[in-house]
Scaffold this motif. Structure first.
Motif, PDB file in Angstrom:
ATOM      1  N   ILE A 207       7.252  -1.211 -12.944  1.00  0.00           N
ATOM      2  CA  ILE A 207       7.854  -1.801 -11.742  1.00  0.00           C
ATOM      3  C   ILE A 207       6.763  -2.113 -10.724  1.00  0.00           C
ATOM      4  N   PHE A 208       5.828  -1.184 -10.545  1.00  0.00           N
ATOM      5  CA  PHE A 208       4.734  -1.380  -9.611  1.00  0.00           C
ATOM      6  C   PHE A 208       3.860  -2.560 -10.027  1.00  0.00           C
ATOM      7  N   GLU A 209       3.545  -2.664 -11.326  1.00  0.00           N
ATOM      8  CA  GLU A 209       2.730  -3.781 -11.812  1.00  0.00           C
ATOM      9  C   GLU A 209       3.415  -5.121 -11.560  1.00  0.00           C
ATOM     10  N   GLU A 210       4.735  -5.187 -11.815  1.00  0.00           N
ATOM     11  CA  GLU A 210       5.466  -6.421 -11.568  1.00  0.00           C
ATOM     12  C   GLU A 210       5.445  -6.777 -10.086  1.00  0.00           C
ATOM     13  N   PHE A 211       5.637  -5.785  -9.244  1.00  0.00           N
ATOM     14  CA  PHE A 211       5.660  -6.014  -7.813  1.00  0.00           C
ATOM     15  C   PHE A 211       4.298  -6.486  -7.300  1.00  0.00           C
ATOM     16  N   THR A 212       3.252  -5.804  -7.717  1.00  0.00           N
ATOM     17  CA  THR A 212       1.926  -6.167  -7.217  1.00  0.00           C
ATOM     18  C   THR A 212       1.453  -7.501  -7.769  1.00  0.00           C
ATOM     19  N   SER A 213       1.963  -7.922  -8.899  1.00  0.00           N
ATOM     20  CA  SER A 213       1.535  -9.207  -9.454  1.00  0.00           C
ATOM     21  C   SER A 213       2.023 -10.387  -8.623  1.00  0.00           C
ATOM     22  N   ILE A 214       3.063 -10.191  -7.810  1.00  0.00           N
ATOM     23  CA  ILE A 214       3.573 -11.290  -6.986  1.00  0.00           C
ATOM     24  C   ILE A 214       3.085 -11.211  -5.542  1.00  0.00           C
ATOM     25  N   LEU A 215       2.339 -10.150  -5.193  1.00  0.00           N
ATOM     26  CA  LEU A 215       1.827 -10.010  -3.828  1.00  0.00           C
ATOM     27  C   LEU A 215       0.622 -10.932  -3.622  1.00  0.00           C
ATOM     28  N   PRO A 216       0.599 -11.642  -2.503  1.00  0.00           N
ATOM     29  CA  PRO A 216      -0.593 -12.456  -2.204  1.00  0.00           C
ATOM     30  C   PRO A 216      -1.804 -11.553  -1.950  1.00  0.00           C
ATOM     31  N   GLU A 217      -2.990 -12.066  -2.243  1.00  0.00           N
ATOM     32  CA  GLU A 217      -4.228 -11.300  -2.085  1.00  0.00           C
ATOM     33  C   GLU A 217      -4.438 -10.851  -0.641  1.00  0.00           C
ATOM     34  N   GLU A 218      -4.033 -11.678   0.343  1.00  0.00           N
ATOM     35  CA  GLU A 218      -4.219 -11.289   1.750  1.00  0.00           C
ATOM     36  C   GLU A 218      -3.360 -10.083   2.123  1.00  0.00           C
ATOM     37  N   VAL A 219      -2.224  -9.907   1.472  1.00  0.00           N
ATOM     38  CA  VAL A 219      -1.384  -8.741   1.722  1.00  0.00           C
ATOM     39  C   VAL A 219      -2.016  -7.501   1.069  1.00  0.00           C
ATOM     40  N   ILE A 220      -2.491  -7.665  -0.142  1.00  0.00           N
ATOM     41  CA  ILE A 220      -3.122  -6.545  -0.854  1.00  0.00           C
ATOM     42  C   ILE A 220      -4.351  -6.062  -0.098  1.00  0.00           C
ATOM     43  N   SER A 221      -5.117  -6.984   0.471  1.00  0.00           N
ATOM     44  CA  SER A 221      -6.338  -6.592   1.194  1.00  0.00           C
ATOM     45  C   SER A 221      -6.030  -5.802   2.465  1.00  0.00           C
TER      46      SER A 221
END
Length: 91
Positions: A56-70
């Protein structure tokens, strides 16, 4: 006075948060009755195949934009009290 009339009267006087809880309960009760599910017998509930949390976490993080992850904290586990409750960060 019928139960429906009394319920309408009580709803008119209740705060919004309580009306929302009553609505949730009513919709849940209707669903249970429509599906003929016995809440007292857990074995009669439909089986749900759930994914492991890491998938679930992998699916969620795969759709997050890089600016949000940073912008995510890198010390989240060590400073959980700070991020959840606003306590000062620990050294």
């Amino acid at each position: 006075m019928t139960a429906r009339e009394q319920l309408i009267q009580e709803i008119a006087q209740a705060p919004d948060f309580l009306v929302e809880e009553v609505l949730d309960f009513l919709l849940f009760s209707k669903l249970i009755r429509e599906q003929n599910i016995s809440v007292s017998e857990p074995t009669s509930l439909p089986e749900q195949k759930s994914k492991p949390i890491w998938e679930i976490f992998e699916e969620f993080t795969s759709i997050l934009p890089e600016e949000v992850i940073s912008q995510l904290p890198v010390d989240g586990s060590a400073q959980v009290d700070h991020y959840l409750y606003g306590t000062p960060k620990q050294e």
